[in-house]
Motif scaffolding. Sequence first.
Motif, PDB file in Angstrom:
ATOM      1  N   ARG A 105       0.827  -1.189   0.000  1.00 25.49           N
ATOM      2  CA  ARG A 105       0.000   0.000   0.000  1.00 25.49           C
ATOM      3  C   ARG A 105       0.864   1.243   0.000  1.00 25.49           C
ATOM      4  NH1 ARG A 105      -4.356  -0.517   4.716  1.00 25.49           N
ATOM      5  NH2 ARG A 105      -5.056   1.390   3.710  1.00 25.49           N
ATOM      6  N   ARG A 106       0.292   2.309  -0.518  1.00 27.85           N
ATOM      7  CA  ARG A 106       0.999   3.588  -0.480  1.00 27.85           C
ATOM      8  C   ARG A 106       1.162   4.036   0.972  1.00 27.85           C
ATOM      9  NH1 ARG A 106      -2.008   8.003  -3.677  1.00 27.85           N
ATOM     10  NH2 ARG A 106      -3.254   8.093  -1.757  1.00 27.85           N
ATOM     11  N   GLU A 107       2.321   4.578   1.278  1.00 24.50           N
ATOM     12  CA  GLU A 107       2.581   5.050   2.640  1.00 24.50           C
ATOM     13  C   GLU A 107       3.184   6.444   2.608  1.00 24.50           C
ATOM     14  OE1 GLU A 107       5.436   2.534   4.535  1.00 24.50           O
ATOM     15  OE2 GLU A 107       7.037   2.994   3.110  1.00 24.50           O
ATOM     16  N   GLY A 108       2.934   7.173   3.666  1.00 27.74           N
ATOM     17  CA  GLY A 108       3.523   8.489   3.774  1.00 27.74           C
ATOM     18  C   GLY A 108       4.982   8.410   4.147  1.00 27.74           C
ATOM     19  N   VAL A 109       5.726   9.396   3.735  1.00 24.64           N
ATOM     20  CA  VAL A 109       7.155   9.486   4.050  1.00 24.64           C
ATOM     21  C   VAL A 109       7.401  10.664   4.981  1.00 24.64           C
ATOM     22  CG1 VAL A 109       9.476   9.804   3.127  1.00 24.64           C
ATOM     23  CG2 VAL A 109       7.799   8.433   1.864  1.00 24.64           C
ATOM     24  N   LEU A 110       6.957  11.827   4.550  1.00 23.16           N
ATOM     25  CA  LEU A 110       7.084  13.016   5.381  1.00 23.16           C
ATOM     26  C   LEU A 110       6.155  14.088   4.845  1.00 23.16           C
ATOM     27  CD1 LEU A 110       8.887  15.139   3.543  1.00 23.16           C
ATOM     28  CD2 LEU A 110      10.770  13.741   4.354  1.00 23.16           C
ATOM     29  N   SER A 111       5.966  15.120   5.648  1.00 15.10           N
ATOM     30  CA  SER A 111       5.092  16.211   5.239  1.00 15.10           C
ATOM     31  C   SER A 111       5.598  17.521   5.837  1.00 15.10           C
ATOM     32  CB  SER A 111       3.657  15.946   5.694  1.00 15.10           C
ATOM     33  OG  SER A 111       3.597  15.869   7.113  1.00 15.10           O
ATOM     34  N   VAL A 112       5.137  18.625   5.247  1.00 17.43           N
ATOM     35  CA  VAL A 112       5.498  19.942   5.774  1.00 17.43           C
ATOM     36  C   VAL A 112       4.310  20.875   5.635  1.00 17.43           C
ATOM     37  CG1 VAL A 112       6.488  20.690   3.567  1.00 17.43           C
ATOM     38  CG2 VAL A 112       7.180  21.829   5.673  1.00 17.43           C
ATOM     39  N   SER A 113       4.070  21.634   6.680  1.00 22.90           N
ATOM     40  CA  SER A 113       2.976  22.595   6.697  1.00 22.90           C
ATOM     41  C   SER A 113       3.418  23.916   6.075  1.00 22.90           C
ATOM     42  CB  SER A 113       2.544  22.842   8.145  1.00 22.90           C
ATOM     43  OG  SER A 113       1.738  24.006   8.239  1.00 22.90           O
ATOM     44  N   HIS A 114       2.545  24.508   5.257  1.00 20.50           N
ATOM     45  CA  HIS A 114       2.896  25.807   4.672  1.00 20.50           C
ATOM     46  C   HIS A 114       2.659  26.937   5.664  1.00 20.50           C
ATOM     47  CE1 HIS A 114      -0.924  27.995   3.968  1.00 20.50           C
ATOM     48  NE2 HIS A 114      -1.462  26.788   3.993  1.00 20.50           N
ATOM     49  N   SER A 115       1.761  26.733   6.638  1.00 16.92           N
ATOM     50  CA  SER A 115       1.387  27.822   7.541  1.00 16.92           C
ATOM     51  C   SER A 115       2.373  28.023   8.682  1.00 16.92           C
ATOM     52  CB  SER A 115      -0.011  27.572   8.104  1.00 16.92           C
ATOM     53  OG  SER A 115      -0.053  26.336   8.801  1.00 16.92           O
ATOM     54  N   ASP A 116       2.866  26.910   9.266  1.00 11.51           N
ATOM     55  CA  ASP A 116       3.783  27.078  10.391  1.00 11.51           C
ATOM     56  C   ASP A 116       5.130  26.389  10.179  1.00 11.51           C
ATOM     57  OD1 ASP A 116       2.097  24.656  12.601  1.00 11.51           O
ATOM     58  OD2 ASP A 116       3.271  24.390  10.777  1.00 11.51           O
ATOM     59  N   GLY A 117       5.294  25.770   9.001  1.00 10.75           N
ATOM     60  CA  GLY A 117       6.574  25.134   8.693  1.00 10.75           C
ATOM     61  C   GLY A 117       6.849  23.846   9.435  1.00 10.75           C
ATOM     62  N   SER A 118       5.877  23.375  10.199  1.00 12.15           N
ATOM     63  CA  SER A 118       6.114  22.138  10.949  1.00 12.15           C
ATOM     64  C   SER A 118       6.225  20.957   9.995  1.00 12.15           C
ATOM     65  CB  SER A 118       4.974  21.901  11.948  1.00 12.15           C
ATOM     66  OG  SER A 118       3.737  21.794  11.279  1.00 12.15           O
ATOM     67  N   THR A 119       6.997  19.983  10.397  1.00 11.40           N
ATOM     68  CA  THR A 119       7.215  18.795   9.581  1.00 11.40           C
ATOM     69  C   THR A 119       6.850  17.544  10.360  1.00 11.40           C
ATOM     70  OG1 THR A 119       9.528  18.725  10.299  1.00 11.40           O
ATOM     71  CG2 THR A 119       9.067  19.843   8.223  1.00 11.40           C
ATOM     72  N   TYR A 120       6.599  16.499   9.631  1.00 10.13           N
ATOM     73  CA  TYR A 120       6.385  15.194  10.241  1.00 10.13           C
ATOM     74  C   TYR A 120       7.149  14.178   9.413  1.00 10.13           C
ATOM     75  CZ  TYR A 120       4.299  11.118  12.339  1.00 10.13           C
ATOM     76  OH  TYR A 120       4.126   9.927  12.993  1.00 10.13           O
ATOM     77  N   TYR A 121       7.986  13.408  10.079  1.00 12.98           N
ATOM     78  CA  TYR A 121       8.790  12.388   9.423  1.00 12.98           C
ATOM     79  C   TYR A 121       8.418  11.022   9.982  1.00 12.98           C
ATOM     80  CZ  TYR A 121      12.006  16.027   7.721  1.00 12.98           C
ATOM     81  OH  TYR A 121      12.565  17.100   7.087  1.00 12.98           O
ATOM     82  N   THR A 122       8.260  10.058   9.098  1.00 13.37           N
ATOM     83  CA  THR A 122       8.085   8.699   9.581  1.00 13.37           C
ATOM     84  C   THR A 122       9.427   8.195  10.107  1.00 13.37           C
ATOM     85  OG1 THR A 122       8.584   7.815   7.398  1.00 13.37           O
ATOM     86  CG2 THR A 122       6.269   8.219   7.913  1.00 13.37           C
ATOM     87  N   ASP A 123       9.366   7.130  10.870  1.00 15.40           N
ATOM     88  CA  ASP A 123      10.598   6.579  11.436  1.00 15.40           C
ATOM     89  C   ASP A 123      11.592   6.200  10.347  1.00 15.40           C
ATOM     90  OD1 ASP A 123       8.992   4.847  14.222  1.00 15.40           O
ATOM     91  OD2 ASP A 123       9.673   6.926  13.993  1.00 15.40           O
ATOM     92  N   SER A 124      11.087   5.723   9.212  1.00 13.83           N
ATOM     93  CA  SER A 124      11.988   5.316   8.131  1.00 13.83           C
ATOM     94  C   SER A 124      12.689   6.502   7.494  1.00 13.83           C
ATOM     95  CB  SER A 124      11.228   4.527   7.070  1.00 13.83           C
ATOM     96  OG  SER A 124      10.231   5.340   6.466  1.00 13.83           O
ATOM     97  N   ALA A 125      12.106   7.686   7.610  1.00  8.67           N
ATOM     98  CA  ALA A 125      12.667   8.878   6.980  1.00  8.67           C
ATOM     99  C   ALA A 125      13.552   9.693   7.924  1.00  8.67           C
ATOM    100  CB  ALA A 125      11.549   9.761   6.454  1.00  8.67           C
ATOM    101  N   LYS A 126      13.349   9.552   9.199  1.00  9.56           N
ATOM    102  CA  LYS A 126      14.088  10.359  10.167  1.00  9.56           C
ATOM    103  C   LYS A 126      15.584  10.150  10.045  1.00  9.56           C
ATOM    104  CE  LYS A 126      10.488  10.633  13.695  1.00  9.56           C
ATOM    105  NZ  LYS A 126      10.039  10.163  15.029  1.00  9.56           N
ATOM    106  N   GLY A 127      16.298  11.250   9.976  1.00 10.59           N
ATOM    107  CA  GLY A 127      17.750  11.197   9.917  1.00 10.59           C
ATOM    108  C   GLY A 127      18.319  10.921   8.536  1.00 10.59           C
ATOM    109  N   ARG A 128      17.460  10.559   7.589  1.00  9.31           N
ATOM    110  CA  ARG A 128      17.956  10.235   6.244  1.00  9.31           C
ATOM    111  C   ARG A 128      17.348  11.119   5.163  1.00  9.31           C
ATOM    112  NH1 ARG A 128      17.109   5.260   3.971  1.00  9.31           N
ATOM    113  NH2 ARG A 128      15.047   5.067   4.946  1.00  9.31           N
ATOM    114  N   PHE A 129      16.065  11.458   5.328  1.00 11.26           N
ATOM    115  CA  PHE A 129      15.357  12.223   4.306  1.00 11.26           C
ATOM    116  C   PHE A 129      15.101  13.637   4.812  1.00 11.26           C
ATOM    117  CE2 PHE A 129      12.982   8.328   2.338  1.00 11.26           C
ATOM    118  CZ  PHE A 129      14.198   7.715   2.114  1.00 11.26           C
ATOM    119  N   ASN A 130      15.004  14.551   3.855  1.00 16.20           N
ATOM    120  CA  ASN A 130      14.719  15.924   4.225  1.00 16.20           C
ATOM    121  C   ASN A 130      13.942  16.596   3.097  1.00 16.20           C
ATOM    122  OD1 ASN A 130      14.741  18.121   5.932  1.00 16.20           O
ATOM    123  ND2 ASN A 130      16.703  18.891   5.187  1.00 16.20           N
TER     124      ASN A 130
END
Length: 126
Positions: A44-69
């Motif tokens: 299934r499709r899964e999320g990797v990371l996201s970023v908010s345009h309003s406050d710049g907050s980000t969310y990274y999945t465990d697989s992306a943390k430390g490796r993806f930006n």
Amino acid sequence: QAQLVESGGGLVQPGGSLRLSCVASGFTLDYYDIGWFRQAPGKRREGVLSVSHSDGSTYYTDSAKGRFNISRDNAKNTVYLQMNSLKPEDTAVYYCAADPSNCSGYGCYVLSYTYWGQGTQVTVSS
């Protein structure tokens, strides 16, 4: 017509890096929340990371943390996904998505995005 186009995928060896691009047309990406997703064969499709345009907050999945930006170039109406230390399990079609909501943090990760790109294939293999 609003459109997202990804590019930058390809074949890379384990431990290597890739930078994916997502170019928007028909709307200004700076005002949109952004999500990167991926879908591996048979999964299934899964999320990797996201970023908010309003406050710049980000969310990274465990697989992306430390490796993806994620980063933006507003002048080019483009967002990027920088992927480092790639692993074979990162092999998938990667999609960017955009939505004009005012989400924040995890809310952007679980958002039902309005606009989607066509995807770009990333293959990590020796």
